[in-house]
Design a protein around this motif. Structure first.
Motif, PDB file in Angstrom:
ATOM      1  N   GLN A  13      86.690  29.035 -34.741  1.00 37.45           N
ATOM      2  CA  GLN A  13      85.643  29.398 -33.789  1.00 37.45           C
ATOM      3  C   GLN A  13      86.229  29.474 -32.391  1.00 37.45           C
ATOM      4  O   GLN A  13      86.930  28.566 -31.949  1.00 37.45           O
ATOM      5  CB  GLN A  13      84.498  28.377 -33.821  1.00 37.45           C
ATOM      6  CG  GLN A  13      83.385  28.696 -32.830  1.00 37.45           C
ATOM      7  CD  GLN A  13      82.119  27.902 -33.112  1.00 37.45           C
ATOM      8  OE1 GLN A  13      81.385  28.190 -34.038  1.00 37.45           O
ATOM      9  NE2 GLN A  13      81.861  26.895 -32.301  1.00 37.45           N
ATOM     10  N   TYR A  14      85.951  30.591 -31.690  1.00 39.40           N
ATOM     11  CA  TYR A  14      86.434  30.783 -30.330  1.00 39.40           C
ATOM     12  C   TYR A  14      85.288  30.566 -29.350  1.00 39.40           C
ATOM     13  O   TYR A  14      84.192  31.090 -29.528  1.00 39.40           O
ATOM     14  CB  TYR A  14      86.982  32.203 -30.154  1.00 39.40           C
ATOM     15  CG  TYR A  14      88.238  32.475 -30.938  1.00 39.40           C
ATOM     16  CD1 TYR A  14      89.444  31.891 -30.567  1.00 39.40           C
ATOM     17  CD2 TYR A  14      88.214  33.313 -32.051  1.00 39.40           C
ATOM     18  CE1 TYR A  14      90.605  32.144 -31.287  1.00 39.40           C
ATOM     19  CE2 TYR A  14      89.372  33.566 -32.774  1.00 39.40           C
ATOM     20  CZ  TYR A  14      90.567  32.971 -32.389  1.00 39.40           C
ATOM     21  OH  TYR A  14      91.706  33.217 -33.101  1.00 39.40           O
ATOM     22  N   SER A  15      85.562  29.801 -28.323  1.00 40.76           N
ATOM     23  CA  SER A  15      84.582  29.601 -27.260  1.00 40.76           C
ATOM     24  C   SER A  15      84.688  30.738 -26.256  1.00 40.76           C
ATOM     25  O   SER A  15      85.703  31.441 -26.191  1.00 40.76           O
ATOM     26  CB  SER A  15      84.818  28.264 -26.560  1.00 40.76           C
ATOM     27  OG  SER A  15      86.038  28.310 -25.814  1.00 40.76           O
ATOM     28  N   GLN A  17      84.958  30.400 -23.056  1.00 43.42           N
ATOM     29  CA  GLN A  17      85.992  30.060 -22.078  1.00 43.42           C
ATOM     30  C   GLN A  17      87.382  30.379 -22.623  1.00 43.42           C
ATOM     31  O   GLN A  17      88.262  30.856 -21.897  1.00 43.42           O
ATOM     32  CB  GLN A  17      85.910  28.575 -21.713  1.00 43.42           C
ATOM     33  CG  GLN A  17      86.818  28.180 -20.567  1.00 43.42           C
ATOM     34  CD  GLN A  17      86.473  26.820 -20.010  1.00 43.42           C
ATOM     35  OE1 GLN A  17      85.847  26.005 -20.688  1.00 43.42           O
ATOM     36  NE2 GLN A  17      86.866  26.555 -18.780  1.00 43.42           N
ATOM     37  N   GLU A  18      87.575  30.160 -23.920  1.00 46.82           N
ATOM     38  CA  GLU A  18      88.869  30.442 -24.536  1.00 46.82           C
ATOM     39  C   GLU A  18      89.131  31.943 -24.611  1.00 46.82           C
ATOM     40  O   GLU A  18      90.259  32.402 -24.449  1.00 46.82           O
ATOM     41  CB  GLU A  18      88.885  29.840 -25.947  1.00 46.82           C
ATOM     42  CG  GLU A  18      90.198  29.976 -26.675  1.00 46.82           C
ATOM     43  CD  GLU A  18      90.143  29.327 -28.047  1.00 46.82           C
ATOM     44  OE1 GLU A  18      91.197  29.251 -28.694  1.00 46.82           O
ATOM     45  OE2 GLU A  18      89.048  28.910 -28.468  1.00 46.82           O
ATOM     46  N   SER A  25      82.576  30.175 -18.873  1.00 48.44           N
ATOM     47  CA  SER A  25      82.182  29.303 -19.974  1.00 48.44           C
ATOM     48  C   SER A  25      80.759  29.541 -20.461  1.00 48.44           C
ATOM     49  O   SER A  25      80.393  29.070 -21.533  1.00 48.44           O
ATOM     50  CB  SER A  25      82.332  27.829 -19.559  1.00 48.44           C
ATOM     51  OG  SER A  25      81.505  27.546 -18.443  1.00 48.44           O
ATOM     52  N   LYS A  49      82.574  33.657 -32.983  1.00 49.20           N
ATOM     53  CA  LYS A  49      82.471  33.376 -31.554  1.00 49.20           C
ATOM     54  C   LYS A  49      81.320  32.398 -31.375  1.00 49.20           C
ATOM     55  O   LYS A  49      80.312  32.494 -32.068  1.00 49.20           O
ATOM     56  CB  LYS A  49      82.205  34.656 -30.767  1.00 49.20           C
ATOM     57  CG  LYS A  49      83.326  35.702 -30.842  1.00 49.20           C
ATOM     58  CD  LYS A  49      82.937  36.962 -30.081  1.00 49.20           C
ATOM     59  CE  LYS A  49      84.095  37.948 -29.988  1.00 49.20           C
ATOM     60  NZ  LYS A  49      84.479  38.504 -31.285  1.00 49.20           N
ATOM     61  N   ASP A  50      81.462  31.450 -30.446  1.00 49.66           N
ATOM     62  CA  ASP A  50      80.351  30.520 -30.244  1.00 49.66           C
ATOM     63  C   ASP A  50      79.380  31.060 -29.195  1.00 49.66           C
ATOM     64  O   ASP A  50      78.603  30.320 -28.616  1.00 49.66           O
ATOM     65  CB  ASP A  50      80.860  29.128 -29.856  1.00 49.66           C
ATOM     66  CG  ASP A  50      81.336  29.033 -28.410  1.00 49.66           C
ATOM     67  OD1 ASP A  50      81.513  30.097 -27.770  1.00 49.66           O
ATOM     68  OD2 ASP A  50      81.518  27.899 -27.913  1.00 49.66           O
ATOM     69  N   TYR A  51      79.414  32.376 -28.983  1.00 43.71           N
ATOM     70  CA  TYR A  51      78.576  33.003 -27.965  1.00 43.71           C
ATOM     71  C   TYR A  51      78.093  34.364 -28.475  1.00 43.71           C
ATOM     72  O   TYR A  51      78.606  34.905 -29.464  1.00 43.71           O
ATOM     73  CB  TYR A  51      79.363  33.178 -26.659  1.00 43.71           C
ATOM     74  CG  TYR A  51      80.686  33.885 -26.811  1.00 43.71           C
ATOM     75  CD1 TYR A  51      80.804  35.268 -26.643  1.00 43.71           C
ATOM     76  CD2 TYR A  51      81.846  33.172 -27.116  1.00 43.71           C
ATOM     77  CE1 TYR A  51      82.021  35.909 -26.777  1.00 43.71           C
ATOM     78  CE2 TYR A  51      83.072  33.815 -27.252  1.00 43.71           C
ATOM     79  CZ  TYR A  51      83.154  35.182 -27.083  1.00 43.71           C
ATOM     80  OH  TYR A  51      84.362  35.821 -27.222  1.00 43.71           O
ATOM     81  N   THR A 103      76.390  32.424 -23.746  1.00 43.80           N
ATOM     82  CA  THR A 103      76.287  31.355 -24.738  1.00 43.80           C
ATOM     83  C   THR A 103      74.838  30.947 -24.973  1.00 43.80           C
ATOM     84  O   THR A 103      73.927  31.335 -24.246  1.00 43.80           O
ATOM     85  CB  THR A 103      77.068  30.125 -24.265  1.00 43.80           C
ATOM     86  OG1 THR A 103      76.456  29.626 -23.067  1.00 43.80           O
ATOM     87  CG2 THR A 103      78.535  30.468 -23.984  1.00 43.80           C
TER      88      THR A 103
END
Length: 298
Positions: A13-15, A17-18, A25, A49-51, A103
């Motif tokens: 999982q990619y944030s 911000q990453e 963020s 993706k966490d978004y 997000t």
């Protein structure tokens, strides 16, 4: 397609911000004209993706999968993903795009909370693509352009302006979504269905019974089931089971976990029961499904 033989225990999982080139963020809008600066390390790597991710493609194309559907992006279309969807990039090429990322935390802000219920966010059809007419493209590109200027300018009341633009954009996209997928989730009588689905998305791995969700919604199980069936044509338990099967399929395809390990991750204490459960709903055993879907990916 290549299936990684050294899959992690969990799907990567990619944030935001990453993934962000700016270190954002919560919210970001960017434009790439020919050189799309994104993570190269996730090519052929199953990931989430966490978004929320919206991309208006103006030129160029790429090849990727979202869950079990292959896509070749085309100009003048909008592509979007939700945090729970599993993605695999097969190819990345120079593209002319505008990308909007935000997000769940952004949607939970008081001024944005109502946006959480829109179809483009709820995505009840688990879709990924909006086909656009020329006037749609002009409207969306103009609005995203205004957002891009506002985001980079940093003027007074910037947050309020971006919220106003976001509201217009997401409502407009939700209208297109309902027209294309015929899923009118904006009507007031489907509010409960949206809340129920949101709870399932966040708790499917621990809560499997209608009574569990009825407690969260302060309803009796019978009343919840009646209203969900009225609003969707499916029973409450069918929604819960469909979400469990979808997640099981994702993990069978994108990880090397055994069926027993997947059963445990999804809250099944009895692996044999999970095997029967999956076969009844998916029409195939977990092992046969994994073999078949991976052959299709190659």
């Amino acid at each position: 397609m290549i299936v990684d033989q050294e899959k992690d225990v969990a799907i990567r999982q990619y944030s935001l911000q990453e993934s962000s080139s700016l270190g954002s963020s919560v919210f970001e809008i960017t434009k790439a004209g020919g050189n799309l600066r994104k993570l190269r390390s996730n090519v052929f790597v199953p990931h989430r993706k966490d978004y929320y991710f919206l991309c208006l493609v103006k030129a160029g194309n790429s090849h990727h999968w979202v869950d079990f559907i292959p896509y070749t992006t085309q100009p003048n279309r909008l592509y979007f993903t939700s945090p729970q969807q599993v993605q695999v990039k097969e190819e990345t090429e120079p593209m002319d795009v505008i990308i909007l990322s935000f997000t769940e935390e952004y949607l939970q802000l008081d001024e944005n909370h109502s946006l959480r219920q829109l179809p483009i966010i709820q995505n009840p059809e688990n879709s990924h693509e909006l086909k656009l007419l020329p006037d749609h493209v002009l409207f969306i590109e103009d609005l995203l352009g205004k957002m891009l200027v506002e985001f980079n300018a940093g003027q007074t009341w910037r947050t309020g302006m971006l919220h106003a633009y976001m509201s217009v954009l997401l409502i407009y996209l939700s209208r297109l979504y309902t027209e294309q997928y015929q899923a009118d989730t904006t009507s007031p009588d489907r509010t409960l269905l949206n809340r129920f689905r949101t709870y399932i998305d966040s708790r499917y791995h621990t809560l499997h019974q209608v009574a569990d969700y009825a407690d969260l919604l302060n309803l009796t199980p019978g009343h919840l089931n009646d209203r969900i069936k009225q609003q969707s044509g499916k029973t409450a338990i069918e929604h819960i089971h469909e979400r469990l099967v979808l997640e099981a399929k994702r993990r069978l395809l994108h990880t090397n976990l055994s069926a027993k390990e997947i059963a445990w991750q999804l809250g099944f204490e009895d692996a044999a029961y999970f095997h029967r459960f999956f076969k009844r709903l998916a029409g195939n055993t977990p092992a046969n499904f994994r073999t078949t879907i991976r052959e299709m990916y190659h």
